[in-house]
Design a protein around this motif. Structure first.
Motif: not given
Lengths: 435, 328
Positions: A307-312
């Motif tokens: 899966t792809g992750v990412g955030g602020i």
């Protein structure tokens, strides 16, 4: 007399304008030095979010200020889309605040510019032990950013279509394989009303590719860059990445994917059966498809399903560190990442709380819940991280352009080679010749 | 003589006296006045505010850009890298980058087609709305309206019009109009058509504004000239060719120059609709500058492109002006 007056006023106005220009520099940083009573005042900058996010973030600051005897946080909110430019501009004029809540993909750039500092030493044990590994945004091996929330990426699917086509429903343990996937797509294409069974969100444009295609490329064994050596050439245009692109191009040729897609609602209008997007579409898709909506892992193309992750990310500026306030800034960040706020992240904007324990305790993410797969993937570390490079915007733009060019008929080998050369040039410009 | 008289008159003017205070400052007052009443110096004084702004916001940045174009300067300079002179490295990159030449040719292509098409269409429209018919101002308003719609709105609307395939709006209309002879185009998804799609859109956008300028010029064509031509037996075409067109000359020159320069500044439409793709077929020089300077942060490189473009557009405008002078 009149003339004289005109000259006088115009000169005055000009001078006023000039004075206005030079003034603005000094005002914004002066707030930092000020102490209100005994408290140290720290400034926090962030981009404006949705109503839910605003409420959560305002709550964090208000609660913190109420309970802290030493530190007071003063927040300033900026337009979301311009936030990256805002902090870049502030970097060049040395007017950064103490704490910033910035997109995770900008962290490496800011770290390289020496605008933010590593925070490893001051991370609270709760965050250290309970947060997903993807929440620690790193540059050169050190943690510079802490994510409050994570994204989830997979295939949204129309269960009705899958049963009609008579295909197996894949699970976290047993995703579709490479050949099985093609078979599934060919069966789904025959379902009534379906024209292109797989919606790869070509309408989002090139910028989406660096995020959404990375799990697919990674599953083939390729990537945008080599995560260890940070070399782009040989990986972005390496055999495995090229193989992945060839596979996707086959899907286009077979009519499973529309390479000229402009519509956004194919899954909802039942013209597509599978949709390559993430958690942010859950509310609207659920409302439209009801119980027919299910979340599936991306196929395993050979090296696993990802899966792809990412955030602020919360970051602490060099300015705060220079004043000796790293600890105080981290005190707030640890507080904001505390359980009571983590519990609210999902209701605020639908994303995944970075704290895995909290994530597990939410109904939607429990076994049987609609979003259980995301929890499994984060827990099992089945995720890929976009290049944590100061030149990330170049990755995004070059990979996106190359992909759209390939979809419109350009040669895969040549186009990926050109892209990797272009990225290499920017990286070497950006980082100098490291000795 | 004249100057002296004015000066003297002012010296004797009680109002000036009352204001200028003690006689002690008389001499200073006089130089002050000379500055204002001498036409040459007054021109400078009055132009000063504008010049100051212009030099700060246009000339100075441009000089800085020339300086940066010879350095390794990044948009935000990392403290680990010193700003250094790199000679002609950036210019070498400009001239060896295939995307630069492609972008340049795109701009040329755009100018060669868009400028004349815009001009002819807007002239026709201007002639049309110049007719004294009831309700004509409604048509003027309609044709002019694209000029007041923000570009981003136009671009988004046109992205819908240019939807590829049979369901696309423009494709459907063209197909109906040609009784099925027009084959649906992929517009912005096809590298051979995308730039044409942008030209169609830009022509639509700017025709109204150009029409307005030509309309103003048309309405100032002296009525006597037209009447004289009628008396001399000139037909409608002859009147247009020998009376109206020469009178529009200056407006046309202005439009050609400004829209040629505008063609080389093409950016917004590209940025919103195509990002230069597919396969660089809609990449323009200004888009390239944006990409290098703001996405890649290579400010030195972007500056070098800007300097090259400045020279080329300067030379082009110069040639155009020469040609216009020759045909005078």
């Amino acid at each position: 007399m009149k003339k004289k007056f005109k000259v006088f006023t115009s000169v005055l106005l000009t001078l006023g304008l000039l004075a206005g220009c030079s003034d603005s520099k000094s005002t914004s940083s002066s707030g930092n030095e000020k102490k209100s009573g005994e408290k140290v005042v720290l400034t926090l900058w962030r981009g404006q979010g949705t109503d839910g996010e605003e409420a959560l973030h305002k709550q964090q600051v208000a609660d913190f200020n109420k309970q802290s005897k030493e530190v007071e946080i003063k927040e300033e909110v900026f337009p979301y889309n311009e936030f990256t430019n805002t902090i870049r501009a502030a970097t060049s004029t040395n007017t950064l605040p103490d704490i910033m809540f910035m997109d995770g993909t900008v962290v490496a750039n800011m770290a390289q510019l020496d605008a933010i500092v590593p925070v490893d030493e001051n991370i609270d044990s709760n965050v250290k032990t309970n947060f997903s590994a993807s929440a620690f945004v790193k540059y050169n091996g050190k943690t510079y950013g802490l994510n409050e929330q994570e994204g989830g990426l997979g295939l949204w699917a129309n269960k009705g279509h899958l049963t009609k086509a008579g295909v197996r429903i894949p699970t976290y343990e047993q995703p579709w394989t490479k050949d099985e996937f093609k078979d599934v797509l060919s069966k789904l294409k025959k379902v009534d009303g379906v024209k292109f069974p797989l919606d790869m969100k070509i309408n989002y444009g090139g910028d989406y590719v660096v995020y959404a295609w990375q799990p697919i490329i990674r599953s083939f064994g390729g990537n945008w860059w080599d995560e260890n050596s940070h070399k782009v050439e040989g990986t972005l245009n390496g055999d495995k990445t090229v193989k992945a692109y060839n596979y996707i191009k086959d899907l286009v040729k077979a009519g499973y994917v529309n390479n000229k897609q402009t519509e956004d609602t194919l899954l909802v209008s039942k013209k597509a059966s599978l949709d390559l997007t993430g958690h942010w579409n859950y509310p609207s898709y659920k409302a439209a498809l009801k119980d027919d909506l299910i979340l599936l892992p991306l196929p395993d193309f050979g090296e696993g399903s990802y899966t792809g992750v990412g955030g602020i990310s919360f970051t602490v500026s060099k300015a705060a560190a220079d004043k000796g306030y790293t600890k105080q800034a981290m005190e707030f960040i640890n507080f904001a990442l505390g359980d009571q706020y983590q519990q609210k992240v999902n209701t605020a904007n639908g994303s995944l709380p970075a704290n895995l324990n909290i994530l597990k305790s939410l109904d939607a993410f429990k076994p049987g819940g609609d979003l259980h797969l995301y929890q499994q993937q984060l827990e099992g570390k089945r995720f890929v991280v976009r290049p944590e490079s100061p030149s990330f915007p170049t990755f995004q733009s070059e990979v996106g352009k190359a992909t759209l060019d390939i979809l419109s008929g350009a040669s895969i080998n040549k186009r990926l080679k050109d892209a990797s050369k272009a990225i290499e040039q920017v990286i070497s410009d950006n980082e100098g010749n490291k000795k | 003589m004249e100057k002296h008289r004015i000066h003297k008159k002012n010296v004797n003017n009680p109002a000036v006296w009352a204001f200028s205070g003690p006689r002690l400052f008389m001499k200073k007052e006089r130089t002050h006045k000379q500055l204002l009443y001498n036409p040459k110096s007054a021109a400078w004084v009055l132009a000063a505010p504008g010049l100051v702004l212009l030099s700060i916001f246009v000339i100075l940045p441009f000089l800085i850009a020339i300086y940066y174009s010879f350095t390794n300067r990044m948009l935000v300079q990392p403290s680990s890298i010193a700003t250094e002179f790199v000679g002609f490295r950036n210019y070498l990159r400009v001239f060896t980058d295939p995307i630069f030449s492609e972008s340049f040719l795109n701009n040329f292509y755009f100018a060669i087609f868009a400028v004349p098409i815009q001009l002819v269409l807007s002239l026709l429209l201007a002639l049309l709305v110049n007719k004294k018919v009831k309700g004509i101002s409604i048509f003027r308003f309609i044709f002019f309206s694209p000029a007041v719609i923000p570009m981003i709105v136009i671009a988004v609307a046109w992205s819908l019009l240019l939807t590829p395939g049979e369901s696309g709006l423009l494709n459907t209309i063209l197909n109906e109009l040609t009784f099925g002879h027009f084959r649906p185009l992929d517009w912005l998804f096809n590298k051979n058509v995308a730039l044409n799609g942008l030209i169609v859109m830009c022509v639509w956008m700017s025709v109204g504004f150009q029409m307005m300028i030509l309309l103003a010029a048309l309405q100032s064509v002296p009525q006597e000239l037209l009447e004289a031509a009628v008396l001399d037996g000139a037909n409608a075409f002859q009147r247009f060719r020998h009376v109206i067109l020469p009178e529009l000359r200056n407006s046309i020159i202005f439009l050609v120059l400004s829209s040629t320069i505008g063609s080389f500044k093409l950016f917004g439409q590209v940025f919103i609709l195509t990002k230069g793709g597919p396969q660089n077929s809609t990449s323009t020089i200004v888009y390239m500058i944006y990409e290098k300077g703001f996405i890649n942060q290579q400010l030195g490189y972007a500056s070098a492109i800007a300097v090259v473009v400045f020279l080329v557009v300067g030379i082009l405008s110069f040639i155009q002006q020469r040609v216009i002078k020759l045909t005078d």
